[in-house]
Scaffold this motif. Structure first.
Motif, mmCIF file in Angstrom:
data_model
loop_
_atom_site.group_PDB
_atom_site.id
_atom_site.type_symbol
_atom_site.label_atom_id
_atom_site.label_comp_id
_atom_site.label_asym_id
_atom_site.label_seq_id
_atom_site.Cartn_x
_atom_site.Cartn_y
_atom_site.Cartn_z
ATOM 1 N N ILE A 1 34.404 14.593 -35.853
ATOM 2 C CA ILE A 1 33.427 13.712 -35.204
ATOM 3 C C ILE A 1 32.154 14.484 -34.871
ATOM 4 O O ILE A 1 31.030 13.998 -35.078
ATOM 5 N N PHE A 2 32.323 15.703 -34.351
ATOM 6 C CA PHE A 2 31.165 16.542 -34.047
ATOM 7 C C PHE A 2 30.348 16.829 -35.307
ATOM 8 O O PHE A 2 29.109 16.731 -35.297
ATOM 9 N N ALA A 3 31.036 17.182 -36.392
ATOM 10 C CA ALA A 3 30.341 17.488 -37.642
ATOM 11 C C ALA A 3 29.590 16.266 -38.159
ATOM 12 O O ALA A 3 28.472 16.388 -38.673
ATOM 13 N N GLU B 1 43.556 13.689 -26.430
ATOM 14 C CA GLU B 1 43.212 12.401 -27.034
ATOM 15 C C GLU B 1 42.740 11.449 -25.949
ATOM 16 O O GLU B 1 43.241 11.470 -24.827
ATOM 17 N N ASN B 2 41.748 10.647 -26.275
ATOM 18 C CA ASN B 2 41.313 9.597 -25.364
ATOM 19 C C ASN B 2 40.835 8.397 -26.179
ATOM 20 O O ASN B 2 40.892 8.401 -27.413
ATOM 21 N N ALA B 3 40.371 7.363 -25.501
ATOM 22 C CA ALA B 3 39.972 6.134 -26.188
ATOM 23 C C ALA B 3 38.793 6.377 -27.122
ATOM 24 O O ALA B 3 38.729 5.809 -28.220
ATOM 25 N N PHE B 4 37.853 7.220 -26.691
ATOM 26 C CA PHE B 4 36.699 7.507 -27.548
ATOM 27 C C PHE B 4 37.136 8.156 -28.851
ATOM 28 O O PHE B 4 36.649 7.804 -29.933
ATOM 29 N N LEU B 5 38.047 9.125 -28.777
ATOM 30 C CA LEU B 5 38.511 9.813 -29.983
ATOM 31 C C LEU B 5 39.170 8.831 -30.950
ATOM 32 O O LEU B 5 38.921 8.883 -32.161
ATOM 33 N N CYS B 6 40.003 7.949 -30.426
ATOM 34 C CA CYS B 6 40.684 6.976 -31.283
ATOM 35 C C CYS B 6 39.679 6.084 -32.013
ATOM 36 O O CYS B 6 39.810 5.819 -33.212
ATOM 37 N N TYR B 7 38.662 5.630 -31.287
ATOM 38 C CA TYR B 7 37.653 4.748 -31.887
ATOM 39 C C TYR B 7 36.773 5.509 -32.871
ATOM 40 O O TYR B 7 36.557 5.066 -34.008
ATOM 41 N N ALA B 8 36.268 6.666 -32.437
ATOM 42 C CA ALA B 8 35.353 7.426 -33.278
ATOM 43 C C ALA B 8 36.030 7.950 -34.531
ATOM 44 O O ALA B 8 35.397 8.043 -35.592
ATOM 45 N N ASN B 9 37.312 8.270 -34.426
ATOM 46 C CA ASN B 9 38.033 8.786 -35.584
ATOM 47 C C ASN B 9 38.118 7.742 -36.690
ATOM 48 O O ASN B 9 38.062 8.063 -37.875
ATOM 49 N N LYS B 10 38.246 6.471 -36.299
ATOM 50 C CA LYS B 10 38.256 5.389 -37.280
ATOM 51 C C LYS B 10 36.874 5.172 -37.878
ATOM 52 O O LYS B 10 36.749 4.766 -39.035
ATOM 53 N N ALA B 11 35.835 5.461 -37.097
ATOM 54 C CA ALA B 11 34.470 5.157 -37.528
ATOM 55 C C ALA B 11 33.842 6.255 -38.379
ATOM 56 O O ALA B 11 32.805 6.020 -39.006
ATOM 57 N N VAL B 12 34.438 7.449 -38.440
ATOM 58 C CA VAL B 12 33.782 8.592 -39.071
ATOM 59 C C VAL B 12 33.395 8.313 -40.519
ATOM 60 O O VAL B 12 32.238 8.506 -40.913
ATOM 61 N N LEU B 13 34.337 7.876 -41.341
ATOM 62 C CA LEU B 13 34.030 7.679 -42.758
ATOM 63 C C LEU B 13 33.043 6.536 -42.990
ATOM 64 O O LEU B 13 32.052 6.719 -43.723
ATOM 65 N N PRO B 14 33.238 5.346 -42.396
ATOM 66 C CA PRO B 14 32.206 4.316 -42.549
ATOM 67 C C PRO B 14 30.842 4.758 -42.031
ATOM 68 O O PRO B 14 29.813 4.442 -42.643
ATOM 69 N N ALA C 1 22.098 2.804 -33.741
ATOM 70 C CA ALA C 1 22.434 1.463 -33.266
ATOM 71 C C ALA C 1 22.759 0.539 -34.436
ATOM 72 O O ALA C 1 23.724 -0.243 -34.380
ATOM 73 N N VAL C 2 21.984 0.616 -35.493
ATOM 74 C CA VAL C 2 22.209 -0.249 -36.658
ATOM 75 C C VAL C 2 23.534 0.084 -37.336
ATOM 76 O O VAL C 2 24.310 -0.816 -37.681
ATOM 77 N N VAL C 3 23.814 1.374 -37.517
ATOM 78 C CA VAL C 3 25.065 1.779 -38.169
ATOM 79 C C VAL C 3 26.266 1.321 -37.353
ATOM 80 O O VAL C 3 27.243 0.787 -37.901
ATOM 81 N N MET C 4 26.225 1.521 -36.050
ATOM 82 C CA MET C 4 27.359 1.135 -35.213
ATOM 83 C C MET C 4 27.528 -0.385 -35.167
ATOM 84 O O MET C 4 28.654 -0.892 -35.090
ATOM 85 N N ALA C 5 26.416 -1.112 -35.220
ATOM 86 C CA ALA C 5 26.510 -2.575 -35.257
ATOM 87 C C ALA C 5 27.158 -3.032 -36.566
ATOM 88 O O ALA C 5 28.017 -3.933 -36.565
ATOM 89 N N LEU C 6 26.776 -2.413 -37.678
ATOM 90 C CA LEU C 6 27.386 -2.753 -38.966
ATOM 91 C C LEU C 6 28.874 -2.428 -38.969
ATOM 92 O O LEU C 6 29.684 -3.175 -39.531
ATOM 93 N N PHE C 7 29.225 -1.330 -38.340
ATOM 94 C CA PHE C 7 30.638 -0.952 -38.289
ATOM 95 C C PHE C 7 31.433 -1.895 -37.392
ATOM 96 O O PHE C 7 32.486 -2.406 -37.788
ATOM 97 N N GLU C 8 30.920 -2.134 -36.190
ATOM 98 C CA GLU C 8 31.671 -2.911 -35.202
ATOM 99 C C GLU C 8 31.794 -4.382 -35.592
ATOM 100 O O GLU C 8 32.883 -4.963 -35.516
ATOM 101 N N TRP C 9 30.707 -4.990 -36.028
ATOM 102 C CA TRP C 9 30.729 -6.432 -36.296
ATOM 103 C C TRP C 9 30.849 -6.768 -37.781
ATOM 104 O O TRP C 9 30.908 -7.936 -38.135
ATOM 105 N N GLY C 10 30.903 -5.750 -38.600
ATOM 106 C CA GLY C 10 31.072 -6.002 -40.024
ATOM 107 C C GLY C 10 32.345 -5.400 -40.560
ATOM 108 O O GLY C 10 33.349 -6.091 -40.774
#
Length: 375
Positions: free
Chosen positions: A18-20, A302-315, A351-360
């Protein structure tokens, strides 16, 4: 001291990934302002952004290859070859194809438009996207532009599979254990930079071939060395334990080597010389030791942020550069300073990338699969 891989999940690898990814995002935002060519450039370039790009580029993509190799080690420990290859096709090859045919065309269009190589609408450009190969005078982005990492990692995963299976056998694990025992001596962990220096020196002999630095500032040969090295380190936990003890030393040496590299570069010293090859790889490896060691000591939770961000890394990785390029295209002529424009570019693009990920992507099963996630 354990010498076998733990069955527990390595959260430090997740945090580092996630950091990288965050650093790659900031890196590509800075590419809009630095003094090297890119898809779209700001009206005003910045020396500070150029230095930032050069420093971060020394270790960001190498870190990705080391982390990918460690993940490959854990995957091969519980999967057969067929399952492993299918996983790589789903996680790497399919997202690469999505990038080539859907995410790269708008970026190539903006590049051709801003560089004066095309005039017209995006729809008018689309048929020309298949005219020749990108980087060879054409437009078709066969490497997916910024997704070259997925392409190279996919090839590495296939090429190294027989080697990794061989290294995982007991006779080789015993030899690796002896090397791991030797690296328990203070400072010896940094000797791993030597084979990387040899690979860099060899690659520099063919600067337009295997030594080309068009992929994140390093040659594919060095990335292959880092990939194999990362796999070896994952076979014995003592390597990781050593980085945890040496991370401060790695940080200090990395800073000193970075300053030395900048001084030599600005002094006109060739970065293709043999001494500079070893300085570059030593600098890279010191930063990797610092990051791996720090994460191993302090990022094992592990925390909630890690679980969410880990799923979002590749998209996020797939989407971030197209969004940055298009946002930069809209901002390039805006009358404001570099710092303000960088802040707007980074905030808007994120903001745009996260919106595309979350709602798309996250809410549609087919899109999840296309972006390398589980359905």
């Amino acid at each position: 001291m354990k010498t076998e891989r733990s069955s527990m999940r390595r959260y430090d690898i997740d945090w580092l990934r996630i950091f990288a990814m965050g650093m790659v995002f900031l890196f590509h935002c800075a590419r809009f302002f630095n003094n090297e060519g890119w898809h779209v450039k700001n009206d005003e370039l910045s020396l500070g952004m150029s230095v930032f790009v050069m420093v971060v580029g020394q270790w960001t993509m190498p870190l990705f290859f080391v982390l990918s190799a460690e993940s490959a080690s854990f995957s091969l420990a519980k999967r057969d070859n067929g399952h492993y290859i299918r996983e790589k096709c789903a996680r790497l090859l399919l997202p690469l194809l999505v990038g080539i045919f859907f995410l790269a065309p708008p970026q190539v269009y903006v590049e051709r438009l801003t560089h004066g190589d095309f005039s017209g609408s995006f729809l008018q450009f689309l048929p020309h996207y298949f005219d020749g190969f990108y980087a060879f005078g054409g437009n078709f982005a066969w490497m997916g532009l910024h997704l070259w990492y997925l392409e190279i990692l996919f090839l590495f995963s296939l090429l190294t599979l027989p080697l990794f299976r061989l290294l995982s056998r007991r006779v080789f694990r015993e030899r690796i254990a002896r090397v791991a025992a030797y690296t328990e001596k203070r400072g010896t962990i940094f000797l791993a930079a030597l084979p990387l220096g040899v690979l860099e020196a060899l690659a520099n002999m063919w600067p337009q071939g295997i030594g080309i630095r068009a992929f994140g500032g390093w040659s594919p040969l060095v990335y292959l060395g880092l990939f194999v090295l990362g796999f070896l380190f994952a076979l014995d936990e003592r390597f990781q334990r050593r980085t945890e003890k040496e991370w401060k030393t790695g940080l200090v040496l990395g800073i000193l080597a970075t300053v030395a590299g900048i001084a030599l570069s600005t002094g006109g010293y060739s970065s293709r010389s043999v001494p500079f090859a070893f300085l570059r790889t030593f600098n890279c490896w010191c930063w990797l030791v610092a990051l791996l060691g720090f994460a191993g000591r302090f990022c094992t939770f592990e925390n909630a942020f890690l679980c969410y961000a880990n799923k979002a890394v590749l998209p996020f990785y797939m989407l971030h550069q197209p969004v940055i390029v298009l946002s930069g295209f809209l901002l390039m002529h805006a009358a404001m300073g570099v710092a303000a424009k960088y802040a707007i570019l980074a905030a808007t693009s994120f903001a745009v990338v996260m919106a595309l990920f979350e709602w798309g992507i996250l809410r549609h099963r087919v899109l999840r699969v296309f972006f390398g996630m589980k359905a």
